[in-house]
Design a protein around this motif. Structure first.
Motif, short mmCIF file in Angstrom:
data_model
loop_
_atom_site.label_atom_id
_atom_site.label_comp_id
_atom_site.label_asym_id
_atom_site.label_seq_id
_atom_site.Cartn_x
_atom_site.Cartn_y
_atom_site.Cartn_z
N MET A 1 0.84 -1.19 0.00
CA MET A 1 0.00 0.00 0.00
C MET A 1 0.87 1.24 0.00
SD MET A 1 -2.74 -1.81 0.18
CE MET A 1 -4.15 -0.76 0.54
N MET A 2 0.42 2.29 -0.66
CA MET A 2 1.10 3.57 -0.60
C MET A 2 0.52 4.34 0.58
SD MET A 2 3.18 3.14 -3.00
CE MET A 2 3.96 4.75 -2.88
N ALA A 3 1.37 4.68 1.53
CA ALA A 3 0.88 5.26 2.78
C ALA A 3 1.93 6.19 3.37
CB ALA A 3 0.55 4.16 3.77
N THR A 4 1.50 6.98 4.34
CA THR A 4 2.41 7.76 5.16
C THR A 4 2.84 6.89 6.34
OG1 THR A 4 1.26 9.80 4.55
CG2 THR A 4 2.68 9.89 6.50
N PRO A 5 4.13 6.62 6.48
CA PRO A 5 4.57 5.62 7.46
C PRO A 5 4.62 6.15 8.89
CG PRO A 5 6.45 6.46 6.25
CD PRO A 5 5.24 7.08 5.63
N THR A 6 3.47 6.58 9.40
CA THR A 6 3.31 6.95 10.80
C THR A 6 2.16 6.12 11.37
OG1 THR A 6 1.76 8.73 10.21
CG2 THR A 6 4.08 9.32 10.42
N ASP A 7 2.17 5.94 12.68
CA ASP A 7 1.11 5.18 13.36
C ASP A 7 0.90 3.81 12.71
OD1 ASP A 7 0.35 7.33 15.22
OD2 ASP A 7 -0.44 8.33 13.44
N LEU A 8 2.00 3.13 12.40
CA LEU A 8 1.88 1.88 11.65
C LEU A 8 1.31 0.73 12.50
CD1 LEU A 8 5.04 1.88 9.36
CD2 LEU A 8 2.66 2.36 8.75
N ALA B 1 7.40 -2.96 12.34
CA ALA B 1 7.55 -2.08 11.18
C ALA B 1 9.00 -1.65 11.06
CB ALA B 1 6.63 -0.87 11.31
N GLN B 2 9.58 -1.89 9.89
CA GLN B 2 10.98 -1.54 9.67
C GLN B 2 11.16 -0.89 8.31
OE1 GLN B 2 13.37 -1.82 11.90
NE2 GLN B 2 12.11 -2.90 13.42
N PRO B 3 11.98 0.17 8.24
CA PRO B 3 12.29 0.74 6.92
C PRO B 3 13.17 -0.21 6.13
CG PRO B 3 13.63 1.78 8.63
CD PRO B 3 12.67 0.87 9.34
N VAL B 4 13.04 -0.16 4.81
CA VAL B 4 13.87 -0.99 3.94
C VAL B 4 14.69 -0.08 3.04
CG1 VAL B 4 12.34 -2.98 4.00
CG2 VAL B 4 11.96 -1.23 2.29
N ALA B 5 15.68 -0.67 2.41
CA ALA B 5 16.71 0.12 1.72
C ALA B 5 16.17 0.98 0.59
CB ALA B 5 17.79 -0.82 1.20
N GLY C 1 13.59 2.78 0.44
CA GLY C 1 12.75 3.90 0.86
C GLY C 1 11.37 3.48 1.31
N GLY C 2 11.05 2.22 1.19
CA GLY C 2 9.76 1.73 1.63
C GLY C 2 9.81 1.20 3.05
N TRP C 3 8.71 0.56 3.43
CA TRP C 3 8.60 -0.01 4.77
C TRP C 3 8.07 -1.43 4.68
CZ3 TRP C 3 9.36 2.19 9.72
CH2 TRP C 3 9.87 3.50 9.68
N MET C 4 8.56 -2.27 5.58
CA MET C 4 8.04 -3.62 5.72
C MET C 4 7.25 -3.68 7.03
SD MET C 4 7.61 -6.68 4.62
CE MET C 4 8.82 -6.88 3.30
N LEU C 5 5.98 -4.03 6.92
CA LEU C 5 5.10 -4.14 8.08
C LEU C 5 4.76 -5.61 8.26
CD1 LEU C 5 3.43 -2.78 10.30
CD2 LEU C 5 1.65 -2.33 8.59
N ARG C 6 5.43 -6.24 9.22
CA ARG C 6 5.23 -7.67 9.47
C ARG C 6 4.30 -7.85 10.66
NH1 ARG C 6 10.89 -7.57 8.11
NH2 ARG C 6 11.27 -8.79 6.21
N VAL C 7 3.25 -8.61 10.46
CA VAL C 7 2.31 -8.86 11.54
C VAL C 7 2.13 -10.36 11.70
CG1 VAL C 7 1.11 -6.68 11.17
CG2 VAL C 7 0.29 -8.74 10.02
N THR C 8 1.83 -10.75 12.93
CA THR C 8 1.53 -12.15 13.23
C THR C 8 0.14 -12.21 13.82
OG1 THR C 8 3.86 -12.55 13.75
CG2 THR C 8 2.27 -14.20 14.49
N VAL C 9 -0.69 -13.08 13.24
CA VAL C 9 -2.04 -13.28 13.76
C VAL C 9 -2.16 -14.73 14.24
CG1 VAL C 9 -3.03 -11.54 12.22
CG2 VAL C 9 -3.00 -13.93 11.49
#
Length: 264
Positions: free
Chosen positions: A46-53, A78-82, A84-92
């Motif tokens: 998703m294209m998003a503003t990476p705050t409050d992830l 949530a971690q930045p990647v090289a 310029g994007g972000w990786m948001l890893r979640v576990t359910v």
């Protein structure tokens, strides 16, 4: 994790009168690809503003109906990647993860509309349980919330480019606000914030700075909120879906007027 959501950029400002142009620094809202990985499965970009992830992760999973309760979200990282994007890893929880292999898809959506990658009309117009909660909201409460919203939009005031989603109590007092470059992301962040903090969306109304589209009504229905108000106009399908699912819809909310959808 960044806490402001904007960066300065250099511009050349031009004028209609005889003043010479000059260079200025002006803040731009941050927009970045956020890759969402659920239990190790790539689910969406998703294209998003990476705050409050953390809020965004919870709200996204609730809106996607992957989880029904924030307790089913076991971890968020949530971690930045090289690039310029972000990786948001979640576990359910395991029970929620079971259907993911069938549902997993790669979505790239500039407006984070939540429809890219959907393969059929049936998936778009999926049946939803109607909102059973009822809330009597006065016009005065709507006007009060709209009047207070701008002062609760720091990212919007700074950049002039952020959408806002606010949750308000029955008297129009703003309880929480979340902002994002994407209106759907802002609403997901708000829904996640409420869920994590145990605030019931049934006990107030949602106020959006954006045009009211079908997907925003869907998210409101899934959240169980009985009233949705928007600063801009609603689409035909948004109005139809609100009526069909028990959501009172107000649009074109101004300081002195508002439209309430009444049907035929």
């Amino acid at each position: 994790m960044p806490d402001k959501g904007w960066e300065n950029a250099r511009f050349r400002e031009h004028f209609a009168d005889a003043r010479p142009p000059h260079d200025i620094d002006r803040p731009l809202i941050e927009e970045a690809p956020v890759a969402i990985e659920i239990n190790g499965i790539g689910y969406a970009v998703m294209m998003a503003t990476p705050t409050d992830l953390a809020d965004y992760a919870a709200g996204f999973l609730l809106s996607e109906q992957i989880i029904a309760d924030p307790a089913e979200l076991l971890s968020t990282d949530a971690q930045p990647v090289a690039d310029g994007g972000w990786m948001l890893r979640v576990t359910v929880s395991a029970g929620n993860a079971a259907p993911l292999l069938e549902r997993a898809r790669l979505r790239l959506s500039e407006g984070s509309c939540g429809l890219c990658g959907i393969e059929s009309l049936e998936q778009v117009l999926r049946p939803l349980a109607p909102v059973t909660a009822r809330l009597d909201v006065s016009e005065a409460a709507l006007f009060a919330a709209a009047g207070a919203l701008r002062d609760r939009q720091p990212l919007g005031r700074t950049t002039g480019a952020a959408h806002a989603a606010a949750f308000c109590d029955g008297q129009g007092r703003i309880v929480a606000v979340r902002e994002d470059v994407g209106r759907h992301n802002a609403l997901d962040k708000l829904i996640g914030h409420l869920a994590i903090r145990g605030i019931s969306p049934a006990e107030g109304f949602i106020l959006l700075s954006a045009r009211c589209s079908f997907e925003l009504v869907q998210k409101t229905v899934i959240a169980g909120c009985p009233v949705l108000a928007t600063i801009s106009a609603a689409s035909t399908l948004a109005a139809e879906q609100a009526r069909a699912h028990g959501v009172r819809l107000y649009s074109l909310l101004r300081s002195d007027s508002v439209l309430e959808s009444r049907g035929e």
